[in-house]
Enzyme design. Structure first.
Site, PDB file in Angstrom:
ATOM      1  N   HIS A  50     -22.453 -12.607  13.667  1.00  7.36           N
ATOM      2  CA  HIS A  50     -22.645 -11.317  13.020  1.00  7.36           C
ATOM      3  C   HIS A  50     -23.244 -11.498  11.627  1.00  7.36           C
ATOM      4  O   HIS A  50     -23.325 -12.609  11.097  1.00  7.36           O
ATOM      5  CB  HIS A  50     -21.321 -10.568  12.953  1.00  7.36           C
ATOM      6  N   GLU A  52     -22.231 -10.769   8.608  1.00  5.79           N
ATOM      7  CA  GLU A  52     -21.385 -11.319   7.565  1.00  5.79           C
ATOM      8  C   GLU A  52     -21.323 -12.848   7.627  1.00  5.79           C
ATOM      9  O   GLU A  52     -21.372 -13.532   6.596  1.00  5.79           O
ATOM     10  CB  GLU A  52     -19.964 -10.740   7.678  1.00  5.79           C
ATOM     11  N   CYS A  75     -15.918  -6.376  11.717  1.00 11.90           N
ATOM     12  CA  CYS A  75     -15.061  -6.329  12.895  1.00 11.90           C
ATOM     13  C   CYS A  75     -13.757  -7.082  12.657  1.00 11.90           C
ATOM     14  O   CYS A  75     -13.693  -8.039  11.896  1.00 11.90           O
ATOM     15  CB  CYS A  75     -15.801  -6.891  14.110  1.00 11.90           C
ATOM     16  N   CYS A  84     -14.927 -10.984  11.970  1.00 10.27           N
ATOM     17  CA  CYS A  84     -15.590 -11.254  10.682  1.00 10.27           C
ATOM     18  C   CYS A  84     -14.605 -11.146   9.510  1.00 10.27           C
ATOM     19  O   CYS A  84     -14.758 -11.841   8.505  1.00 10.27           O
ATOM     20  CB  CYS A  84     -16.752 -10.283  10.482  1.00 10.27           C
ATOM     21  N   ALA A 154     -46.831  13.551  23.536  1.00 13.89           N
ATOM     22  CA  ALA A 154     -48.061  13.748  22.775  1.00 13.89           C
ATOM     23  C   ALA A 154     -48.684  15.038  23.290  1.00 13.89           C
ATOM     24  O   ALA A 154     -48.926  15.179  24.498  1.00 13.89           O
ATOM     25  CB  ALA A 154     -49.013  12.568  22.983  1.00 13.89           C
ATOM     26  N   TRP A 170     -57.275  10.385  25.956  1.00 21.25           N
ATOM     27  CA  TRP A 170     -56.065  10.205  25.136  1.00 21.25           C
ATOM     28  C   TRP A 170     -55.907  11.444  24.261  1.00 21.25           C
ATOM     29  O   TRP A 170     -56.824  11.813  23.542  1.00 21.25           O
ATOM     30  CB  TRP A 170     -56.151   8.964  24.260  1.00 21.25           C
ATOM     31  N   LEU A 204     -45.919   1.166  30.616  1.00 22.09           N
ATOM     32  CA  LEU A 204     -44.648   1.364  29.899  1.00 22.09           C
ATOM     33  C   LEU A 204     -44.213   0.097  29.168  1.00 22.09           C
ATOM     34  O   LEU A 204     -43.023  -0.222  29.092  1.00 22.09           O
ATOM     35  CB  LEU A 204     -43.548   1.829  30.870  1.00 22.09           C
ATOM     36  N   ARG A 207     -47.763  -3.590  24.754  1.00 25.26           N
ATOM     37  CA  ARG A 207     -48.923  -4.468  24.607  1.00 25.26           C
ATOM     38  C   ARG A 207     -49.708  -4.251  23.306  1.00 25.26           C
ATOM     39  O   ARG A 207     -50.447  -5.138  22.873  1.00 25.26           O
ATOM     40  CB  ARG A 207     -49.872  -4.302  25.793  1.00 25.26           C
ATOM     41  N   GLU A 295     -40.368   9.649  28.317  1.00 26.80           N
ATOM     42  CA  GLU A 295     -41.786   9.850  28.048  1.00 26.80           C
ATOM     43  C   GLU A 295     -42.490  10.789  29.020  1.00 26.80           C
ATOM     44  O   GLU A 295     -43.708  10.907  29.000  1.00 26.80           O
ATOM     45  CB  GLU A 295     -42.501   8.494  28.015  1.00 26.80           C
TER      46      GLU A 295
END
Length: 362
Positions: A50, A52, A75, A84, A154, A170, A204, A207, A295
């Protein structure tokens, strides 16, 4: 520097773990001694040390008597790693400043209690809202047993996500598309309907940017998908096809999809004959999926909105008009303006030639 400045720094450090630590939270930690930062660390990968512990191990000098700044309560239980708080006490850190309590019932308040019992000065609630927002995925998952759901679209200025022939490439700018790929790398999974796959054949993936590909989830009520789609070309990415329980009898199709690398999840249909989205999200959470980027397409968006199963909406608005085409949202059961679903505009910013609107539920 102030406590707020140090906590803000832990937030920025914690972000380095995006896409790498789920289903754990994003955590950054800083050690300060004699008004100088002597160590810093963040939770780098699920199952590993973690923040810490990394800050202590990275310290340039003895941490005894130092102040620890961390965006999330340390934690106090054994999980993949030891507590931690035990390490903090062992190294005789004198003060701990915390951004927000951990909403995990195994931790919430217990870490602070143990630190105080050990005589350590504890201050909590510094930049609390900012720290909660940083871990919105984790907190939704740990308290509701559901993934955080973001709807992304979009659209043109007149609310179209495709023209009347269903062409959408697009609508948004290249910069916006790169940002979407960055978002994909930060979410556990990206989800679309089978119609989007059949018509657009999306990859999906991420890239256009550096980062890890998300899990791919396809809602396919009647198992219409073929194995020649782009999503089957990288079988190293987990592909989950969610279909109705009625599809269990389609043994040949199931075997073909599984041979191509897909995992099949069977879910009951609702009264309208669609896949039960609430049950789907519950099952995804059981698979440690804490966040889902939805999406498309229009029918899927509308279903998530109609059933109030989303946490926020990201709209990339392109300065274009189509007049006709596919709307981003269809029927959501609103009879008139007085019953309209009202959202809060959380932020507006430019993205290439587009406007990115972040909308959250009131």
């Amino acid at each position: 520097m102030t406590d707020e400045s140090y906590i803000q720094l832990t937030i920025e450090i914690a972000k380095k773990g995006k896409g790498k630590v789920s289903p754990n939270p994003l955590v950054g930690a800083i050690l300060v001694k004699d008004d100088k930062i002597i160590g810093a660390g963040f939770h780098e990968k699920y199952g590993e040390s973690h923040a810490e512990i990394n800050a202590i191990n990275n310290s340039r000098q003895c941490v005894e008597g130092a102040a620890l700044y961390v965006n999330l309560e340390p934690c106090s239980h054994y999980g993949k790693t030891p507590p931690c708080v035990d390490a903090i006490i062992k190294h005789k850190i004198k003060k701990v400043v915390i951004g927000t309590l951990d909403m995990n019932p195994l931790v919430c308040g217990k870490g602070i209690k143990k630190l105080k019992e050990a005589g350590i000065d504890v201050k909590a609630g510094v930049l609390e809202n900012e720290c909660i927002r940083l871990n919105k995925f984790f907190f939704k998952y740990i308290t509701n047993k559901l993934p955080y759901v973001t709807l992304k679209a979009a659209q043109t200025l007149d609310g179209r996500i495709a023209d009347k022939s269903r062409e959408s490439k697009w609508i948004s700018s290249l910069q916006s598309r790169k940002l979407v790929h960055t978002l994909r790398s930060e979410y556990d999974a990206v989800l679309v309907g089978s119609s989007t796959v059949l018509k657009d054949d999306p990859r999906l993936d991420v890239r256009l940017v550096e980062g890890r590909n998300p899990k791919k989830i396809i809602l396919d009520t009647n198992l219409k998908l073929r194995t020649d789609h782009q999503i089957f070309k990288n079988v190293s990415d987990e592909l989950l096809i969610v279909t109705s329980e009625q599809s269990i009898s389609k043994i040949r199709k199931i075997n073909k999809l599984q041979s191509a690398g897909a995992k099949i999840l069977f879910v009951k249909q609702n009264k309208e004959g669609r896949i039960n989205l609430k049950r789907t999200l519950q099952l995804l959470a059981k698979k440690n999926i804490t966040s889902v980027l939805v999406e498309g397409g229009s029918e899927v968006f509308s279903s998530f909105v109609r059933e109030s199963l989303f946490d926020e909406i990201l709209l990339f608005i392109s300065p274009k008009f189509l007049g006709e085409g596919i709307p981003v949202i269809k029927n959501i059961g609103v009879p008139g303006i007085k019953s309209a679903l009202k959202l809060k505009i959380n932020s507006l910013e430019s993205s290439g030639d587009d406007i990115l609107a972040e909308l959250v539920r009131n």
